[in-house]
Design a protein around this motif. Structure first.
Motif, PDB file in Angstrom:
ATOM      1  N   LEU A 203       6.415   7.068  -8.939  1.00  0.00           N
ATOM      2  CA  LEU A 203       6.563   7.533  -7.558  1.00  0.00           C
ATOM      3  C   LEU A 203       7.375   6.467  -6.858  1.00  0.00           C
ATOM      4  CD1 LEU A 203       3.150   5.529  -6.755  1.00  0.00           C
ATOM      5  CD2 LEU A 203       3.836   7.569  -7.223  1.00  0.00           C
TER       6      LEU A 203
ATOM      7  N   GLN B 151       8.312   2.645  -2.813  1.00  0.00           N
ATOM      8  CA  GLN B 151       6.748   3.837  -2.193  1.00  0.00           C
ATOM      9  C   GLN B 151       5.754   2.358  -2.804  1.00  0.00           C
ATOM     10  OE1 GLN B 151       5.500   7.367  -3.360  1.00  0.00           O
ATOM     11  NE2 GLN B 151       4.277   8.444  -1.577  1.00  0.00           N
ATOM     12  N   LEU B 152       5.649   2.460  -3.672  1.00  0.00           N
ATOM     13  CA  LEU B 152       3.701   1.860  -3.995  1.00  0.00           C
ATOM     14  C   LEU B 152       4.612  -0.250  -3.047  1.00  0.00           C
ATOM     15  CD1 LEU B 152       2.066   0.479  -5.527  1.00  0.00           C
ATOM     16  CD2 LEU B 152       3.408  -0.154  -7.197  1.00  0.00           C
TER      17      LEU B 152
ATOM     18  N   LEU C  97       2.499   1.320   0.114  1.00  0.00           N
ATOM     19  CA  LEU C  97       1.302   1.098   0.074  1.00  0.00           C
ATOM     20  C   LEU C  97       0.795  -0.035   0.094  1.00  0.00           C
ATOM     21  CD1 LEU C  97       1.802   5.030  -1.932  1.00  0.00           C
ATOM     22  CD2 LEU C  97       1.477   4.175   0.786  1.00  0.00           C
TER      23      LEU C  97
ATOM     24  N   TRP D 175      -6.301   4.169  -0.310  1.00  0.00           N
ATOM     25  CA  TRP D 175      -6.386   5.232  -0.553  1.00  0.00           C
ATOM     26  C   TRP D 175      -6.394   5.839   0.242  1.00  0.00           C
ATOM     27  CZ3 TRP D 175     -11.012   4.879  -4.764  1.00  0.00           C
ATOM     28  CH2 TRP D 175     -10.845   5.492  -5.438  1.00  0.00           C
TER      29      TRP D 175
ATOM     30  N   ALA E  66      -1.905   6.212   0.696  1.00  0.00           N
ATOM     31  CA  ALA E  66      -1.508   6.720  -0.765  1.00  0.00           C
ATOM     32  C   ALA E  66      -1.467   8.135  -0.394  1.00  0.00           C
ATOM     33  CB  ALA E  66      -1.832   6.411  -1.847  1.00  0.00           C
ATOM     34  N   ARG E  67      -3.015   9.128  -0.299  1.00  0.00           N
ATOM     35  CA  ARG E  67      -3.608  10.564  -0.224  1.00  0.00           C
ATOM     36  C   ARG E  67      -2.261  10.689   1.238  1.00  0.00           C
ATOM     37  NH1 ARG E  67      -4.750  14.893  -2.554  1.00  0.00           N
ATOM     38  NH2 ARG E  67      -2.627  13.825  -3.101  1.00  0.00           N
TER      39      ARG E  67
ATOM     40  N   GLU F 277       0.470  10.520   1.512  1.00  0.00           N
ATOM     41  CA  GLU F 277       1.677  10.626   1.274  1.00  0.00           C
ATOM     42  C   GLU F 277       1.916  11.638  -0.178  1.00  0.00           C
ATOM     43  OE1 GLU F 277       4.030   7.053   1.482  1.00  0.00           O
ATOM     44  OE2 GLU F 277       3.448   6.418   3.161  1.00  0.00           O
TER      45      GLU F 277
ATOM     46  N   VAL G 205      -0.097  10.654  -2.975  1.00  0.00           N
ATOM     47  CA  VAL G 205      -0.196   9.979  -4.099  1.00  0.00           C
ATOM     48  C   VAL G 205      -2.213  10.182  -4.157  1.00  0.00           C
ATOM     49  CG1 VAL G 205       0.293   7.699  -4.971  1.00  0.00           C
ATOM     50  CG2 VAL G 205       2.166   8.846  -3.512  1.00  0.00           C
TER      51      VAL G 205
ATOM     52  N   VAL H  98      -4.863   8.594  -6.298  1.00  0.00           N
ATOM     53  CA  VAL H  98      -5.527   7.098  -7.133  1.00  0.00           C
ATOM     54  C   VAL H  98      -6.626   6.978  -8.043  1.00  0.00           C
ATOM     55  CG1 VAL H  98      -6.565   4.813  -6.300  1.00  0.00           C
ATOM     56  CG2 VAL H  98      -4.778   5.884  -4.935  1.00  0.00           C
TER      57      VAL H  98
ATOM     58  N   VAL I 275      -2.742   5.162 -10.357  1.00  0.00           N
ATOM     59  CA  VAL I 275      -1.688   5.408  -9.127  1.00  0.00           C
ATOM     60  C   VAL I 275      -0.680   6.256  -9.592  1.00  0.00           C
ATOM     61  CG1 VAL I 275      -0.945   4.892  -7.119  1.00  0.00           C
ATOM     62  CG2 VAL I 275      -3.017   3.556  -7.861  1.00  0.00           C
TER      63      VAL I 275
END
Length: 220
Positions: free
Chosen positions: A40, A44-45, A48, A151, A154-155, A157, A159, A161, A190
Motif C-alpha cells: 500500500l 494509506q494504512l 484507513l 472494510w 478500504a474499499r 480507496e 483496497v 480486505v 489487506v
C-alpha cells in the motif's frame, strides 16, 4: 452503542449521488482472497485505521486492539495454523462437498502485503463498564463494527480486505503474544485485489448463493 455527535449547524446534507455511491460501495465490499503483492502507498494504512477508529462502541469503550503483523516468521506460523485448521474443516465434509471444499481459495495469507490481527479487550478500563454488564459480548460486537468501518473505508480507496476465520484463536494469540484479556475477533488480509468482482467468490464457485432478505425477516 454511542458515537460522535454532530453539531446541528454542521449537519451534513448527503446528496442523492452520495447515497447511490454508498449503495454501490456496499455492493462492491467483497471478501478478497486474491491479492497483488505490491505494498500500500505510504500512509494509506494509517489513514484507513484512523477512519476505522471512528466506529461506535458500547460505552464508548473502543475495545478493539489492532496488531499489525509484520514479522515474516509470525505470518508463516499463522499460515501454518490456517492450513492445519483448514485440513480439519475439510474432513467434516463428505464426497462431492469435500472435493468442492478443497478447491476453494479461503485465504490470501501468502500474498496480501498487510496482515492485521484484530482483538477485543474483554475488560477495558475505558467506558467504565457502561452498557455491557448484562451483555459483555457487546465488546466483540463493537470490534466487529470497527472492522466493517475499516472494510468500507478500504474499499472506497480501492483496497481489498479478506477475513480469515479458519484459525484457532488461542494459537494466534500465542503466536502474537498478546494480553490474556484480548479475544481474537478477526485476522484480516489487506491489499490491492488481483481481480475485481461485484459478486461474492463463494457464489461464483457455486458454494452458496445469497438468499432474499425475506428469508431472514420476521415480525412479531
Amino acid at each position: 452503542m454511542s458515537g460522535g455527535s454532530v453539531d446541528e449547524e454542521a449537519k451534513p446534507d448527503f446528496s442523492k449521488k452520495f447515497r447511490l455511491d454508498f449503495e454501490t460501495l456496499l455492493k462492491w465490499r467483497r471478501d478478497v482472497r486474491r491479492f497483488r503483492r505490491d505494498p500500500l502507498p505510504s500512509g494509506q494504512l494509517d489513514h484507513l485505521l484512523h477512519l476505522a477508529d471512528l466506529a461506535p462502541s458500547v460505552g464508548n469503550s473502543q475495545p478493539w486492539r489492532i496488531v499489525i503483523v509484520e514479522s515474516l516468521e509470525k505470518r508463516s506460523e499463522v499460515t501454518a495454523c490456517f492450513e492445519a485448521e483448514n485440513e480439519t474443516a475439510a474432513k467434516t465434509y463428505q464426497e462431492d462437498r469435500a472435493v468442492h471444499y478443497r478447491q476453494l481459495k479461503l485465504s490470501g495469507l501468502k500474498d496480501a502485503p498487510v496482515h492485521l490481527a484484530i482483538f477485543s479487550d474483554e475488560d477495558p478500563e475505558q467506558g467504565h463498564g457502561l452498557g455491557r454488564m448484562t451483555m459483555p459480548e457487546t465488546l466483540a460486537y463493537s470490534t466487529v463494527s470497527m472492522i466493517h468501518t475499516f472494510w468500507l473505508a478500504a474499499r472506497a480507496e480501492g483496497v481489498g480486505v479478506g477475513w480469515v476465520s479458519i484459525l484457532d484463536p488461542g494459537t494466534v494469540a500465542e503466536i502474537l503474544q498478546v494480553d490474556d484479556s484480548w479475544r481474537l475477533v478477526a485476522y484480516l488480509c489487506v491489499g490491492f485485489p488481483e481481480e475485481e468482482h461485484i459478486d461474492p467468490e463463494l457464489e461464483r464457485v457455486r458454494w452458496q448463493s445469497r438468499s432474499p432478505l425475506e428469508t431472514r425477516l420476521f415480525r412479531r
